[in-house]
Design an enzyme around this catalytic site. Sequence first.
Site, mmCIF file in Angstrom:
data_model
loop_
_atom_site.group_PDB
_atom_site.id
_atom_site.type_symbol
_atom_site.label_atom_id
_atom_site.label_comp_id
_atom_site.label_asym_id
_atom_site.label_seq_id
_atom_site.Cartn_x
_atom_site.Cartn_y
_atom_site.Cartn_z
ATOM 1 N N CYS A 46 0.828 -1.209 0.000
ATOM 2 C CA CYS A 46 0.000 0.000 0.000
ATOM 3 C C CYS A 46 0.863 1.259 0.000
ATOM 4 O O CYS A 46 0.535 2.264 -0.643
ATOM 5 C CB CYS A 46 -0.935 0.008 1.211
ATOM 6 N N ASP A 137 -20.367 12.644 -15.251
ATOM 7 C CA ASP A 137 -21.777 12.310 -15.018
ATOM 8 C C ASP A 137 -21.963 11.394 -13.809
ATOM 9 O O ASP A 137 -23.058 10.908 -13.551
ATOM 10 C CB ASP A 137 -22.389 11.654 -16.256
#
Length: 222
Positions: A46, A137
Amino acid sequence: MPVMSLGDELPNFYLENNMESGNLHDFISGSWAVLFSYPRSFTPICTTELSRAAQLAPEFAKRGVKMLALSCDNGDVNKDWIQDVKMNAGIEGEFPIRLVADQDRQIAKALGLIDQDQPNDVSMPITCRAIFVIGPDKRLRMSMVYPSSCGHNFEEILRSIDSLFMVESWVVGTPANWRPGDDVMVVPSIPKKEEATRFPKGVTRFSMPSGKDYMRLTPDDF
């Protein structure tokens, strides 16, 4: 578990960390966005992922793409860990990616981001490594899901975003290993009689053993 499909509108989640809060739709606010999940703070893979994402943040910003990183850690843990990430990435100043704390796993569960094979205790599984590219959108345009053992390639994510931008305006597709500046594919739905008007820089055709006329290339800078 619900799974997002391409074209689905993302739910308007409340996003919270130790520094700022708000909802997802307001964060997107007419822009493109990348939401990526990672298993846990203070873990090696990570740390490399967030480091590389931070190094490439100017490239995402150049394309008008906002960045969100989601994990099941709390905001205070994220704040401490980011100092390690910044050192590993060789960057200073404000961290360029907004971190989202999802301790109760409500966002991860709703988006299907739980890695059931890698629980951090009996009842609380961690998030997988997933990438969601979200359009202005608020709909899902692209997704990638990796196991927690495999870190993402953020250069490939940028390449994929460039492809999405290319096909937003033109009825074309991008071939395997395409990079900006390479030729693009004319999609089969474009008839030959429209090639000259749609693709003024010309179309290159390839003769296939099948005899079918479907392999057509055109420059991407039209």
